[in-house]
Design an enzyme around this catalytic site. Structure first.
Site, PDB file in Angstrom:
ATOM      1  N   CYS A 133       1.354   4.781 -11.562  1.00  0.00           N
ATOM      2  CA  CYS A 133       2.332   5.421 -12.438  1.00  0.00           C
ATOM      3  C   CYS A 133       2.582   6.826 -11.900  1.00  0.00           C
ATOM      4  CB  CYS A 133       1.788   5.540 -13.856  1.00  0.00           C
ATOM      5  SG  CYS A 133       1.238   3.973 -14.544  1.00  0.00           S
TER       6      CYS A 133
ATOM      7  N   ARG B  20       7.096   5.326  -8.023  1.00  0.00           N
ATOM      8  CA  ARG B  20       5.742   4.940  -8.431  1.00  0.00           C
ATOM      9  C   ARG B  20       5.766   3.931  -9.585  1.00  0.00           C
ATOM     10  NH1 ARG B  20       1.684   8.069  -6.404  1.00  0.00           N
ATOM     11  NH2 ARG B  20       0.338   7.252  -8.023  1.00  0.00           N
TER      12      ARG B  20
ATOM     13  N   TRP C 251       4.168   1.984 -14.518  1.00  0.00           N
ATOM     14  CA  TRP C 251       4.190   0.655 -13.880  1.00  0.00           C
ATOM     15  C   TRP C 251       3.016  -0.061 -14.517  1.00  0.00           C
ATOM     16  CZ3 TRP C 251       7.507  -2.004 -11.052  1.00  0.00           C
ATOM     17  CH2 TRP C 251       7.063  -3.113 -10.347  1.00  0.00           C
TER      18      TRP C 251
ATOM     19  N   ASN D 139      -2.754   7.777 -14.910  1.00  0.00           N
ATOM     20  CA  ASN D 139      -2.438   6.869 -13.812  1.00  0.00           C
ATOM     21  C   ASN D 139      -3.761   6.291 -13.344  1.00  0.00           C
ATOM     22  OD1 ASN D 139      -1.374   5.635 -11.483  1.00  0.00           O
ATOM     23  ND2 ASN D 139      -1.792   7.485 -10.283  1.00  0.00           N
ATOM     24  N   GLY D 140      -3.867   4.965 -13.257  1.00  0.00           N
ATOM     25  CA  GLY D 140      -5.121   4.352 -12.816  1.00  0.00           C
ATOM     26  C   GLY D 140      -5.522   3.236 -13.758  1.00  0.00           C
TER      27      GLY D 140
ATOM     28  N   GLU E 138       1.832 -15.610   8.423  1.00  0.00           N
ATOM     29  CA  GLU E 138       2.216 -14.290   7.913  1.00  0.00           C
ATOM     30  C   GLU E 138       2.546 -13.338   9.076  1.00  0.00           C
ATOM     31  OE1 GLU E 138       3.144 -13.258   5.196  1.00  0.00           O
ATOM     32  OE2 GLU E 138       2.825 -11.103   5.119  1.00  0.00           O
TER      33      GLU E 138
ATOM     34  N   LYS F 142       6.236 -11.614   9.552  1.00  0.00           N
ATOM     35  CA  LYS F 142       6.417 -10.154   9.610  1.00  0.00           C
ATOM     36  C   LYS F 142       7.197  -9.780  10.868  1.00  0.00           C
ATOM     37  CE  LYS F 142       4.777  -8.686   5.869  1.00  0.00           C
ATOM     38  NZ  LYS F 142       5.408  -9.855   5.279  1.00  0.00           N
TER      39      LYS F 142
ATOM     40  N   GLU G   7      10.973 -10.864  10.479  1.00  0.00           N
ATOM     41  CA  GLU G   7      11.810 -10.129   9.517  1.00  0.00           C
ATOM     42  C   GLU G   7      11.928  -8.652   9.869  1.00  0.00           C
ATOM     43  OE1 GLU G   7      10.329 -10.214   5.505  1.00  0.00           O
ATOM     44  OE2 GLU G   7       8.265  -9.947   6.153  1.00  0.00           O
TER      45      GLU G   7
ATOM     46  N   HIS H 165       0.491 -31.217  20.294  1.00  0.00           N
ATOM     47  CA  HIS H 165       1.323 -32.357  19.905  1.00  0.00           C
ATOM     48  C   HIS H 165       2.810 -32.063  20.096  1.00  0.00           C
ATOM     49  CE1 HIS H 165      -2.158 -34.511  18.488  1.00  0.00           C
ATOM     50  NE2 HIS H 165      -2.533 -33.431  17.828  1.00  0.00           N
TER      51      HIS H 165
ATOM     52  N   LYS I  95      14.725  -7.439  -1.498  1.00  0.00           N
ATOM     53  CA  LYS I  95      13.344  -7.400  -1.974  1.00  0.00           C
ATOM     54  C   LYS I  95      13.076  -8.546  -2.948  1.00  0.00           C
ATOM     55  CE  LYS I  95       9.208  -5.645  -2.462  1.00  0.00           C
ATOM     56  NZ  LYS I  95       8.288  -6.085  -1.405  1.00  0.00           N
TER      57      LYS I  95
HETATM   58  C1  F6R Z   1       8.139 -11.197   3.262  1.00  0.00           C
HETATM   59  C2  F6R Z   1       8.498 -11.138   1.853  1.00  0.00           C
HETATM   60  C3  F6R Z   1       9.124 -12.334   1.256  1.00  0.00           C
HETATM   61  C4  F6R Z   1       8.611 -12.567  -0.167  1.00  0.00           C
HETATM   62  C5  F6R Z   1       9.355 -13.752  -0.814  1.00  0.00           C
HETATM   63  C6  F6R Z   1       8.819 -14.056  -2.190  1.00  0.00           C
HETATM   64  O1  F6R Z   1       7.591  -9.999   3.717  1.00  0.00           O
HETATM   65  O2  F6R Z   1       8.322 -10.137   1.204  1.00  0.00           O
HETATM   66  O3  F6R Z   1       8.920 -13.464   2.046  1.00  0.00           O
HETATM   67  O4  F6R Z   1       7.236 -12.817  -0.091  1.00  0.00           O
HETATM   68  O5  F6R Z   1      10.716 -13.461  -0.908  1.00  0.00           O
HETATM   69  O6  F6R Z   1       8.975 -12.969  -3.053  1.00  0.00           O
HETATM   70  P1  F6R Z   1       8.155 -12.880  -4.394  1.00  0.00           P
HETATM   71  O7  F6R Z   1       6.715 -12.775  -4.026  1.00  0.00           O
HETATM   72  O8  F6R Z   1       8.673 -11.680  -5.107  1.00  0.00           O
HETATM   73  O9  F6R Z   1       8.415 -14.153  -5.144  1.00  0.00           O
END
Ligand code: F6R
Length: 615
Positions: A2, A27, A79, A105-106, A488, A492, A495, A511, A610
């Site tokens: 927060c 935050r 948050w 905050n915490g 993963e 990364k 993207e 295979h 996002k």
């Molecule tokens: C990759 C990334 C995305 C999310 C995906 C699901 O770095 O951030 O692949 O993981 O869009 O998003 P959430 O977790 O919000 O359902």
């Protein structure tokens, strides 16, 4: 996570507080509030308006302004972690007298036990937050005759967990008392004014001098003066901060972007997600999970459903749950699950994993699971997200707001939360003894420190990245939990650096895909020690002999692994099922550095959002 702000002295506190809260919105923003000491009373206003809480608070306080002539003031943007994001749970919180206001905050780890004691002693709680108990603890000590500062010091003696707090009291109208443990707090001074905030951006332009408050220290702010002591009462000379940042740099805490800031927040995200999970008897007790032990005992199958990085957390959890609980566990991509007639019964636990809790694919998959009669549990980073509200139960990752589009700290926190779920199921199904569960939890408690150690090797990762700038084709290979780590790492890199990268189970390479390996292909292998380590090294030898440049993630000092690699990303060793929490860190750093070397904006990768609320 927060944002907090406090000010006392010769200034118009309300606009300063509102402006600071606006700067602290990165935050968190699900609710916001302010309290001022006016005419010997506390005046308070709070709102919960989702992403626009600070703006809504400003509008409310303009429409219904406080009486003139206020002294000290404190403000908060929230948050949520404990308690829903409602106006009642928004800070500042008051004590029973209404004369004390607190922001925090915490996470107060022992809030439930403290709450029970306070309620038994006659205190009336008006929120579901962990914070409010501190207000009532201080109230008790003030009733016994202590000053605000001494009462706060005494109250914090009973508190376990992480906190930055600020407290104002109508009886000491020009004083604010602040204290911290494990979460940040900065102090500011100018002629006739003293300030505090969770972060520097809030104080830029308002203070001539900035100081940091150390762990377990307490500050008393009065107009133009700050006195600092340890929580034990010893005097401290606060450390001045030299800040040359502008507002944007300060919001990133001096990091070049939110992604690197959030990677560095990973130890705390992991620690917070682990906090407060063991009850007084040492057994796991998930506070917010609404499913009863009886409901969980009846479960005979687990489905975990998610997208992207959240899906990769789910794959790690499959290995852990099948090993610990011996329950069949399937993982699925949400957009596939929903349309493929999954076989679910009322004895199936369907777990949706979503940082945002709003992803349409996962949310619709959970609706489908509910319709088919399964019990639905959601792992979400956003308290009261629409998925969390619709589910039968929820476990929150407590990573704080994630701003960078590529998930980092939330991915690690999801693995931890899902493994806590796995251990809870093992406890209920009796597949692990209490001693075994305690042993694994003790190992998990070491994870924040191991993640920190992994982060400290970024210079070596950067060095490896610098040698790979010409590469265009990457394979990420792993076995067992190394496989989701490979997925993963590849995601990364795709993207962020816009490079072709495929995550693959190393044993499957022969295979077909091995045909693609040629001189110049980069293979990133996950070769941390587990029972498939030898097989993994054989798979790596196969690609090495075909001309691939091999980068291995390996345990510190593992010279046998190093012998088959061109470059090594060293990580501190940890038990195999927990190892993704540590081993993903250098993969994030590799993708981050390659993206930067290719000149890309890591916080806003092209074509990505996002939160994905379309199909
Ligand atoms: C990759 C990334 C995305 C999310 C995906 C699901 O770095 O951030 O692949 O993981 O869009 O998003 P959430 O977790 O919000 O359902």
């Amino acid at each position: 996570m927060c944002g907090i702000i406090g000010v006392t002295g010769d200034t118009d506190a309300l606009p300063l507080i509102l402006g600071a809260l606006h700067r602290l919105e990165y935050r968190g923003y699900d609710s916001a509030g302010v309290a001022l000491v006016v005419d010997g009373e506390i005046w308070r206003e709070r709102v919960a308006d989702g992403k626009h809480s600070v703006a809504a608070l400003a509008a409310r306080t303009t429409a219904e302004p406080p009486p003139p002539g206020h002294a000290a003031g404190i403000g908060h943007t929230r948050w949520a972690t404990h308690g829903h994001p409602t106006a009642e749970n928004a800070h500042p919180h008051l004590d029973c007298t209404g004369r004390l206001a607190i922001i925090h905050n915490g996470i107060i780890e022992n809030h439930a036990a403290l709450r029970a004691e306070l309620v038994a002693a006659g205190h009336v709680m008006t929120s579901a937050t962990d914070t409010e108990v501190v207000a009532h603890l201080i109230e008790g000590h003030m009733a016994a005759g202590l000053s605000l500062a001494e009462a706060t010091r005494a109250a914090l003696g009973a508190v376990r967990g992480a906190f930055s707090i600020a407290v104002a009291h109508a009886d000491e109208p020009e004083t604010i008392v602040a204290a911290r443990r494990s979460t940040p707090l900065v102090l500011g001074l100018r002629d006739g004014v003293a300030l505090l905030a969770s972060d520097i951006p809030a104080l830029l332009g308002h203070a001539d001098q900035l100081f940091s408050l150390g762990d377990d220290e307490l500050a008393v702010l009065t107009p133009g003066h700050i006195t600092v002591t340890t929580l034990a009462g010893l005097p401290v000379v606060p450390e001045p901060l030299q800040i040359t940042w502008d507002l944007e740099a300060a919001q990133k805490d001096g990091y070049e972007d939110f992604m690197s800031k959030e990677m560095h927040e990973q130890p705390r995200a992991v620690a917070n997600t682990l906090l407060d999970r063991r009850g007084a008897d040492g057994r796991l007790a998930l506070d917010e999970m609404r499913l009863t032990p009886d409901e969980l005992r009846r479960i005979d199958k687990v489905f975990i459903v998610a997208c992207g990085s959240s899906y990769h957390s789910a794959v790690v959890a499959k290995y852990a749950i099948e090993h610990w609980v011996k329950l069949p566990t399937e993982v699925d991509i949400a957009s596939e699950f929903r349309y493929r007639d999954p076989v679910l019964t009322e004895r199936t636990l369907c777990v949706g994993v979503s940082q945002s809790g709003e992803t349409l694919d996962t949310s619709m998959a959970m609706k489908e699971a509910s319709r088919l009669g399964a019990k639905v549990l959601v792992v979400s980073n956003v308290v009261d997200s629409s998925m969390a509200r619709a589910a039968d139960g929820v476990i929150y990752t407590r990573a704080g707001l994630e701003v960078g589009v590529a998930s980092t700290k939330c991915h690690l926190a999801q693995i931890v939360a899902l493994e806590i779920l796995g251990l809870t199921l093992a406890q209920i199904h009796g597949t692990l003894t209490p001693g075994e569960i305690a042993g694994i939890l003790d190992e998990m408690d070491r994870l924040p420190e191991l993640v920190e150690q992994a982060l400290q090797r970024s210079v070596e990762v950067d060095d490896v990245a610098g040698k790979l700038t010409k590469a265009r084709d990457f394979f990420f290979l792993g076995r067992h939990v190394g496989y989701p780590m490979a997925l993963e790492g590849a995601l990364k890199l795709k993207e962020l650096a816009y490079l072709r990268a495929e995550g693959y189970p190393a044993g499957e390479l022969k295979h077909g895909p091995i045909a693609l390996i040629e001189k110049g292909t980069v293979v990133v292998g996950i070769a941390t020690r587990n029972r498939l380590w030898e097989k993994m090294l054989s798979n790596i030898a196969e690609v090495h002999s075909r001309g691939a440049t091999v980068v291995l993630v390996a345990d510190d000092g593992d010279e046998e692994a190093a012998a088959v690699a061109d470059h090594v990303l060293w990580v501190p060793p940890c038990p195999p099922l927990l190892s993704p929490v540590v081993g993903v860190v250098p993969l994030q750093q590799l993708a981050y550095r390659l993206a930067r070397l290719h000149g890309h904006d890591v916080d806003r990768p092209r074509n990505l959002a996002k939160t994905v609320t379309v199909e």
